[in-house]
Design a protein around this motif. Sequence first.
Motif, short mmCIF file in Angstrom:
data_model
loop_
_atom_site.label_atom_id
_atom_site.label_comp_id
_atom_site.label_asym_id
_atom_site.label_seq_id
_atom_site.Cartn_x
_atom_site.Cartn_y
_atom_site.Cartn_z
N GLY A 136 11.13 69.68 -83.46
CA GLY A 136 11.05 68.24 -83.27
C GLY A 136 9.96 67.59 -84.10
O GLY A 136 10.21 66.64 -84.85
N LYS A 163 15.06 67.65 -82.11
CA LYS A 163 14.64 67.22 -80.78
C LYS A 163 15.76 67.34 -79.77
O LYS A 163 16.94 67.25 -80.10
CB LYS A 163 14.20 65.74 -80.83
CG LYS A 163 13.32 65.31 -79.69
CD LYS A 163 11.91 65.82 -79.84
CE LYS A 163 11.01 65.28 -78.73
NZ LYS A 163 11.21 65.92 -77.44
N ALA A 208 14.24 60.17 -79.70
CA ALA A 208 13.66 61.39 -80.28
C ALA A 208 12.47 61.11 -81.18
O ALA A 208 11.81 62.05 -81.62
CB ALA A 208 14.74 62.13 -81.08
N THR A 251 7.33 62.77 -81.24
CA THR A 251 7.35 63.68 -82.39
C THR A 251 6.96 62.99 -83.69
O THR A 251 6.18 63.52 -84.48
CB THR A 251 8.75 64.31 -82.54
OG1 THR A 251 9.74 63.26 -82.51
CG2 THR A 251 9.03 65.29 -81.43
#
Length: 237
Positions: A78, A230, A46, A50
């Motif tokens: 996110g 996310k 994740a 981001t």
Amino acid sequence: MAVHPGREVYANLGLPPGGSYAESVAVDQSAVARKPDSLSYIEAAAVPVTGQTALQALRDIGRIRAGMRVMVIGAAGGVGTFAVQIARQFGAQVTGVCSGSKAELVGSLGAERVIDYERQDPSTDTVRHEIVFDTVGKSSPSRCRDILTDDGIYISTLPTPEVLAKVVLGNLLPGQRSGVITARADGGELEFLNRWFEEGKLRVVVDRTWPLPEAAAAHAYSETGRATGKIVLVVRE
């Protein structure tokens, strides 16, 4: 970084060629960083796009400094969850914009003020900010004019005609500026973020996971705009 068999790594694949949904992928070594021991594989997945989007937007485009006032629109998403935390690490005062149901989370990430967009239009805020980071592309430079300082900057993840025009004019005229962020792959930047993860200064917010064969369902959920943090696809359990 040196890569050898068995090392746990993660990376942003960058543009081009962009991301993919696959069990394995070839990636330039310069984009790779070691996976922090403190993160699970799901959490690590994740981070790259981001986390690097937030870092590059605030540090490189926004030129963030301690004491600045930063508004993050989409603070529970996110990119937004990282933007709030990264801005705080740079010593900024953060206003997070999200739905009321996510205000507690955004506050726990470091936002000193939280605006519930369902109850108040963030463009009516009485505080003026040096940076407005619109992580979801829901606002515009013109709507944020009154909440930016005279030399403030509006940064968006969405390259709309208005934003792009403002980007060009901002290079020619004094006053408020605009910027558009598309994260570039850089393993060194992931190593930079790794230090904060290892020191417990950053955390990853994962809304939910989906098995790889259900990628279309994950996309459909993402497009509702209601994800907190996310969404991660899991190749295998």
